[in-house]
Motif scaffolding. Structure first.
Motif, PDB file in Angstrom:
ATOM      1  N   ARG A   1      62.158 105.368  -0.650  1.00  0.00           N
ATOM      2  CA  ARG A   1      61.935 106.765  -0.261  1.00  0.00           C
ATOM      3  C   ARG A   1      63.171 107.609  -0.526  1.00  0.00           C
ATOM      4  N   SER A   2      64.343 107.096  -0.153  1.00  0.00           N
ATOM      5  CA  SER A   2      65.571 107.860  -0.378  1.00  0.00           C
ATOM      6  C   SER A   2      65.777 108.138  -1.859  1.00  0.00           C
ATOM      7  N   ALA A   3      65.485 107.160  -2.709  1.00  0.00           N
ATOM      8  CA  ALA A   3      65.659 107.346  -4.151  1.00  0.00           C
ATOM      9  C   ALA A   3      64.667 108.373  -4.685  1.00  0.00           C
ATOM     10  N   GLN A   4      63.458 108.350  -4.197  1.00  0.00           N
ATOM     11  CA  GLN A   4      62.466 109.323  -4.648  1.00  0.00           C
ATOM     12  C   GLN A   4      62.852 110.734  -4.209  1.00  0.00           C
ATOM     13  N   LEU A   5      63.282 110.873  -2.964  1.00  0.00           N
ATOM     14  CA  LEU A   5      63.680 112.195  -2.478  1.00  0.00           C
ATOM     15  C   LEU A   5      64.907 112.712  -3.211  1.00  0.00           C
ATOM     16  N   ASP A   6      65.813 111.803  -3.555  1.00  0.00           N
ATOM     17  CA  ASP A   6      67.005 112.207  -4.306  1.00  0.00           C
ATOM     18  C   ASP A   6      66.613 112.807  -5.653  1.00  0.00           C
ATOM     19  N   LEU A   7      65.693 112.170  -6.342  1.00  0.00           N
ATOM     20  CA  LEU A   7      65.260 112.697  -7.638  1.00  0.00           C
ATOM     21  C   LEU A   7      64.609 114.059  -7.459  1.00  0.00           C
ATOM     22  N   ALA A   8      63.749 114.172  -6.428  1.00  0.00           N
ATOM     23  CA  ALA A   8      63.029 115.430  -6.228  1.00  0.00           C
ATOM     24  C   ALA A   8      63.960 116.577  -5.850  1.00  0.00           C
ATOM     25  N   ARG A   9      65.000 116.282  -5.107  1.00  0.00           N
ATOM     26  CA  ARG A   9      65.858 117.339  -4.569  1.00  0.00           C
ATOM     27  C   ARG A   9      67.081 117.638  -5.418  1.00  0.00           C
ATOM     28  N   ASN A  10      67.588 116.611  -6.105  1.00  0.00           N
ATOM     29  CA  ASN A  10      68.920 116.748  -6.717  1.00  0.00           C
ATOM     30  C   ASN A  10      68.927 116.731  -8.237  1.00  0.00           C
TER      31      ASN A  10
ATOM     32  N   GLY B   1      64.315 119.741 -12.500  1.00  0.00           N
ATOM     33  CA  GLY B   1      63.016 119.403 -13.059  1.00  0.00           C
ATOM     34  C   GLY B   1      62.411 118.149 -12.476  1.00  0.00           C
ATOM     35  N   GLY B   2      63.039 117.567 -11.433  1.00  0.00           N
ATOM     36  CA  GLY B   2      62.551 116.306 -10.884  1.00  0.00           C
ATOM     37  C   GLY B   2      61.637 116.444  -9.699  1.00  0.00           C
ATOM     38  N   SER B   3      61.270 117.645  -9.305  1.00  0.00           N
ATOM     39  CA  SER B   3      60.512 117.824  -8.062  1.00  0.00           C
ATOM     40  C   SER B   3      59.019 117.577  -8.224  1.00  0.00           C
ATOM     41  N   HIS B   4      58.512 117.545  -9.449  1.00  0.00           N
ATOM     42  CA  HIS B   4      57.079 117.302  -9.625  1.00  0.00           C
ATOM     43  C   HIS B   4      56.761 115.866  -9.205  1.00  0.00           C
ATOM     44  N   PRO B   5      55.725 115.647  -8.382  1.00  0.00           N
ATOM     45  CA  PRO B   5      55.427 114.291  -7.896  1.00  0.00           C
ATOM     46  C   PRO B   5      55.016 113.313  -8.988  1.00  0.00           C
ATOM     47  N   ALA B   6      54.661 113.808 -10.171  1.00  0.00           N
ATOM     48  CA  ALA B   6      54.381 112.874 -11.265  1.00  0.00           C
ATOM     49  C   ALA B   6      55.615 112.073 -11.617  1.00  0.00           C
ATOM     50  N   LEU B   7      56.802 112.655 -11.386  1.00  0.00           N
ATOM     51  CA  LEU B   7      58.050 111.998 -11.751  1.00  0.00           C
ATOM     52  C   LEU B   7      58.542 111.044 -10.662  1.00  0.00           C
ATOM     53  N   TRP B   8      58.462 111.470  -9.396  1.00  0.00           N
ATOM     54  CA  TRP B   8      59.009 110.633  -8.318  1.00  0.00           C
ATOM     55  C   TRP B   8      57.946 109.862  -7.552  1.00  0.00           C
ATOM     56  N   GLY B   9      56.679 110.262  -7.654  1.00  0.00           N
ATOM     57  CA  GLY B   9      55.661 109.722  -6.762  1.00  0.00           C
ATOM     58  C   GLY B   9      54.959 108.474  -7.243  1.00  0.00           C
ATOM     59  N   GLY B  10      55.159 108.069  -8.505  1.00  0.00           N
ATOM     60  CA  GLY B  10      54.369 106.969  -9.048  1.00  0.00           C
ATOM     61  C   GLY B  10      54.751 105.604  -8.533  1.00  0.00           C
TER      62      GLY B  10
END
Length: 991
Positions: A947-956, A959-968
């Protein structure tokens, strides 16, 4: 993009998980009983034991073990010391025994007992000799079974009585295994008819694996007597084909049907051609090919009709009067079999027509079956025929909107099954149909609950599941009767719902987790269990080899069938030896292999504040969400049917599956799923610190972190959206029993942190083409898989972050299938694959999922570049996490949460799997995996680390906030707990 080739139909779900329709059963034939078992009390551990007679001896089965705990043989009479000496000599090849100790059994009968040790593993065992009732007996087995063996001798000698007869279905699996061993050893002719009768009984009880075992042994016996390709091998061959089809193993079934078809016209059985069409119709029905099934049934009825007396063909009142006027049954056995076949074909047709919504035609076909059965008294297996006809008639009435009439038919069918196949799967399924009809007819809740409890008790006893649609009325009855308050009724609802969640994945996780638990207690016990599993796989491999050899022998070539039969006989005995060693080493192992976990078992494994949400969702009608947290169960109806939820899942995945975030996120669908599942159980979720989800159906293909827990600002787009992952960490399990099993296994005891494989070299075109000579397209697709330039970086970074040794990875040319097979991987807590994954639907030439490795230079083909799922079963792991950083490793849009690849890794010894649910951007995958492992190494639990790694990508990351990138990414299994209990608090809420 870590890419694989897409397919409209991903063949992820092993077909053995799919229940066959009600028409998938063959006519009963002989009414003789092949299997009888009796209860004989308990062994020294308190496990219930039963005895199965075997010639002049018996086999004793205790607890939930599949192989005998002890075997008893009547031997030539002699004084006890001589009996003991002969027994010691006879057992010398298997075990070493101490000097015999004189004793008495059965109230004074002379005997001697010997303490023994098996040559393999050194596990303790016993040997016992006795004279009783004028006969001499010898027994051997695992130590706790000694008192049960003594009672078995007493029953055989007529000096003791069994404690009661068991239902025939309780003995079918045991009898099939025993007769199969005898048939592949010696005395083929004496066993053939027993095997054929047993196969029919097992089929009628819907014990398709036992029926397969019996028919396979019968086919082997007949081919040995008559030669490969003999016309009369048609009978067992066609029945074996249907049992494979009933288990969803359709390609294997097709191969046998193809072998049997040329034999039908030359077989001595006049009904062979009718049976061929009948069973092909059942096979097509299993494959959901309705028109092909109906066409085959039409041909079968016409062929059966040639042998049916003309006065019975119409099945009307006149024919009944004519038959009754003579006061006679059908004397001609051939005519009787033909009538049974015609009744079954008409019933099968009714079932298929009903499934197609052709209700009036279904009722007419069902009525025709009932009329013919009524005018032909004395048919073999009359109770079961009447039961199946009544069940089909009830189903047609239910589809026609007549629940009261349907309930009456189901009640009659259940009563007939109770006589003809008590405590069996057909009996339980019919009770479930009765409960559904009773609910539709407005019956009192108490009456419905009583029927439901009978049905669920039988299914639990048989260790079998059912479909969500079948169990839904009972789950509904339990949950609604609870009124949201009765914890006892909610626990019954929760456990009944799990009967629809059993799968191959659940079974393999349970087996692997139990093995890991036993290994932690005693490493030698874990080794014994693994050897037992390997013995079972070897036997299955030999069976497949024999099938292939039999085909080749019919063409005048191939390996020796006789040699394979000898190997099979030896492998069967080796399996018993291995099973008895496992019984001694790990006495509680078999009892741990459960597919249903009680609420109390779940509570015992949940940590404070941790919640488990189990979703029960039938295709039609609303299901239930159960949330278990801090000792209490909450339940709420789901706001939509399975069909409606599937549509939302398809919409949501369509906005994510490109993996690059180029499509607008379907926030409305994500919130619709969340609201439907959790609106009625929001309270228990509100304060949870971690959530473990056990989904069902197509929800298994959704990582729940991408669900939206508040109404989104707009139907599409991810800006300003509140994702569930922002609120709490989320893990996934296939079923509550999987959660209990994996948590019970405890953490890995491996000494090393990490090992990695990946960054394969592309497969040369020539090698790829030679790998699939029958399909140029498959070769081209394999050769077209691109290099993965970031995979090596991912492995390098992950290894450094985990503190791995420099040599603990194999990349590029060093990464081959052989490299993985030869590696000693049990010493690593994390195993990491960064490569392509292929599913059978994506490369049609593959029959199972595979990890893509590097080809071997100079090899004739690229076989060594494909690490198949079946091969992974032989790898031994003790891993907290296995990372499958390969596209779509979680299974894509199919019903199972895991591909066959992931199932095999669980079976090998993984406690959790990091998988992907769609095609992940390569750079995003590299970052999420590396950061997840860093967080794990720093003390977070694996769920929190991901979860921390996914949130890091989305927040930091721009262009990483789309769930296609972090949610899979999703974690399957509870994963290791963190040392410091760290969690991330902020989440993606619009980039």
């Amino acid at each position: 993009m870590r890419a694989c080739f897409r397919s409209a139909a991903l063949a992820l779900l092993l077909a053995g998980c799919v229940r066959p329709p009600p028409e998938a059963y063959v006519p009963g034939g002989s009414s003789a009983t092949a299997a009888t078992a009796v209860a004989i009390g308990s062994n020294a551990r308190g496990e219930a034991c039963r005895m199965l007679r075997s010639g002049g001896g018996a086999e004793v089965f205790c607890g939930a073990w599949e192989s005998p705990s002890a075997r008893v043989r009547q031997v030539a009479g002699a004084p006890v010391p001589e009996l003991a000496a002969r027994a010691t000599t006879a057992q010398a090849g298997r075990m070493s025994c101490d000097a015999p100790t004189p004793t008495t059994v059965l109230g004074g009968q002379p005997a001697a007992v010997m303490n023994c040790r098996r040559h393999v593993g050194g596990w303790p065992a016993f040997a016992l000799v006795a004279t009783a009732g004028g006969n001499a007996y010898e027994a051997d087995g695992v130590l706790p079974a000694l008192p049960a063996a003594e009672r078995a001798i007493g029953i055989l000698a007529g000096l003791a009585s069994p404690e009661g007869a068991l239902p025939p279905s309780a003995a079918l699996d045991m009898m099939a295994a025993r007769l199969s061993r005898e048939a592949f050893g010696a005395n083929d002719l004496a066993r053939f008819e027993q095997l054929m009768t047993l196969g029919r009984e097992a089929n009628q009880a819907e014990r398709f694996v036992a029926a397969e075992t019996a028919y396979r042994a019968a086919l082997g016996a007949q081919e040995r007597m008559l030669g490969a390709g003999a016309p009369d091998s048609f009978g067992p061959m066609i029945r074996l084909a249907l049992q494979l089809s009933n288990q969803g193993r359709h390609p294997e079934a097709e191969a046998l049907f193809a072998r049997a078809a040329p034999l039908a016209g030359r077989a001595s059985d006049p009904l062979a051609r009718a049976q061929l069409q009948h069973y092909r119709g059942l096979h097509e029905a299993n494959r959901r090919q309705a028109e092909a099934a109906l066409a085959a049934f039409g041909q079968a009825e016409a062929l059966y009709g040639r042998e049916v007396p003309p006065e019975l063909r119409s099945g009307g009142a006149g024919s009944r009067a004519a038959t009754l006027a003579t006061g006679a049954n059908i004397v001609d056995p051939l005519a009787a079999r033909a009538v049974v076949g015609m009744v079954e074909v008409r019933r099968n047709r009714a079932a298929v027509l009903r499934s197609e919504g052709r209700i009036a035609e279904a009722e007419a076909a069902s009525a025709a079956a009932a009329q013919l059965a009524a005018v032909a008294p004395g048919l073999p297996g009359a109770d079961l025929i009447a039961a199946r006809v009544a069940r089909t008639t009830g189903a047609a009435a239910d589809s026609a909107g007549a629940p009261a009439r349907a309930r009456g038919e189901f009640t009659r069918a259940a009563a007939r099954f109770a006589r003809g196949a008590p405590r069996s799967r057909p009996y339980a399924d019919t009770l479930l149909l009765e409960a559904a009809a009773a609910a539709d007819a407005g019956a009192p809740a108490g009456a419905i609950l009583n029927v439901c409890r009978q049905a669920t008790a039988v299914l639990r006893e048989l260790r079998e599941g059912t479909t969500a649609q079948s169990i839904a009325p009972c789950v509904d009855a339990f949950a609604r009767s609870a009124g949201g308050d009765s914890q006892t009724l909610l626990a019954e609802a929760f456990e009944a719902a799990q009967l629809a969640q059993g799968s191959i994945t659940t079974t393999q996780i349970a087996r692997a987790a139990a093995r890991l638990s036993e290994s932690a207690r005693n490493p030698a016990a874990g080794a014994a269990i693994r050897q037992r599993d390997e013995a079972g796989r070897r036997l299955a491999t030999l069976y497949r080899a024999r099938d292939e050899a039999s085909v080749a022998a019919g063409r005048g070539g191939g390996p020796s069938v006789q040699d394979l039969d000898s190997q099979i006989s030896e492998a069967q005995e080796a399996l018993i030896e291995a099973d008895q060693a496992a019984q001694t080493a790990a006495p509680g192992f078999a009892q741990l292999l459960q597919s249903v976990a009680s609420a109390s078992e779940v509570f015992a494994m949940l940590e404070p504040g941790e919640a488990l949400a189990s979703v029960f969702l039938p295709p039609e009608g609303a299901g239930w969400s159960f949330v278990l947290r801090d000792g209490r169960i909450a339940a709420g109806p789901i706001g939509g049917t399975g069909t409606q939820m599937d549509a939302l899942v398809q919409r949501l995945r369509a906005s994510l599956e490109d993996g690059n975030g180029e499509k607008p996120f379907d926030a409305a669908a994500a919130h619709g799923i969340y609201r439907a599942l959790f609106a009625e159980v929001a309270g228990p979720l509100a304060g949870a610190r971690r959530l473990i989800v056990a989904p069902s159906g197509q929800l298994l293909s959704v990582p729940f972190g991408v669900l939206v827990d508040t109404p989104p600002p707009a139907p599409t787009g991810h800006e300003g959206v509140s994702f569930l992952l922002a609120r709490l960490p989320i893990g996934h399990v296939p079923a509550p029993a999987s959660f209990v099993a994996l948590r019970r296994a405890g953490p890995s005891r491996a000494s090393q942190p990490w090992f990695g494989f990946g960054a394969p070299l592309p497969v040369p075109v020539a090698q790829a083409a030679r790998t699939f000579p029958a399909s140029a397209q498959c070769g081209r697709l394999l050769a077209a898989l691109p290099a993965l330039p970031t995979a090596g970086l991912e492995l390098q970074a992950s290894g450094q972050l985990m503190g791995a040794r420099p040599g603990d990875q194999r990349t590029g040319r060093a990464f081959t299938a052989d490299t993985v097979r030869r590696a000693s991987l049990r010493d690593f807590r994390v195993l990491h694959f960064a490569t392509h994954g292929l599913l059978p639907g994506e490369l049609s030439c593959l029959q199972e999922a595979a990890i893509v490795a590097s080809p071997s230079p100079g090899a004739p083909d690229a076989t060594n570049a494909l690490l198949l799922a079946g091969t992974l079963l032989d790898i031994e792991l003790d891993a907290d996490v296995v990372v499958l950083s390969a596209c779509n490793s979680g299974g894509g849009g199919a019903g199972e949460s895991l591909s066959g690849l992931a199932r095999s890794i669980f079976f090998a010894g993984a406690r959790s799997l990091l998988v992907t649910h769609w095609y992940i951007n390569d750079a995003a995958a590299t970052r999420i995996v590396a950061y997840s492992l860093r967080n794990l190494q720093q003390g977070q639990g694996m769920i929190e680390a991901l979860r921390s790694a996914q949130l890091d990508l989305a927040r930091n990351v721009a262009g990483g906030s789309h769930p296609a990138l972090w949610g899979g990414f999703g974690l399957v299994g509870p994963g290791p707990s963190g040392r410091a209990g760290q969690t991330a608090s902020a989440g993606p809420s619009g980039g």
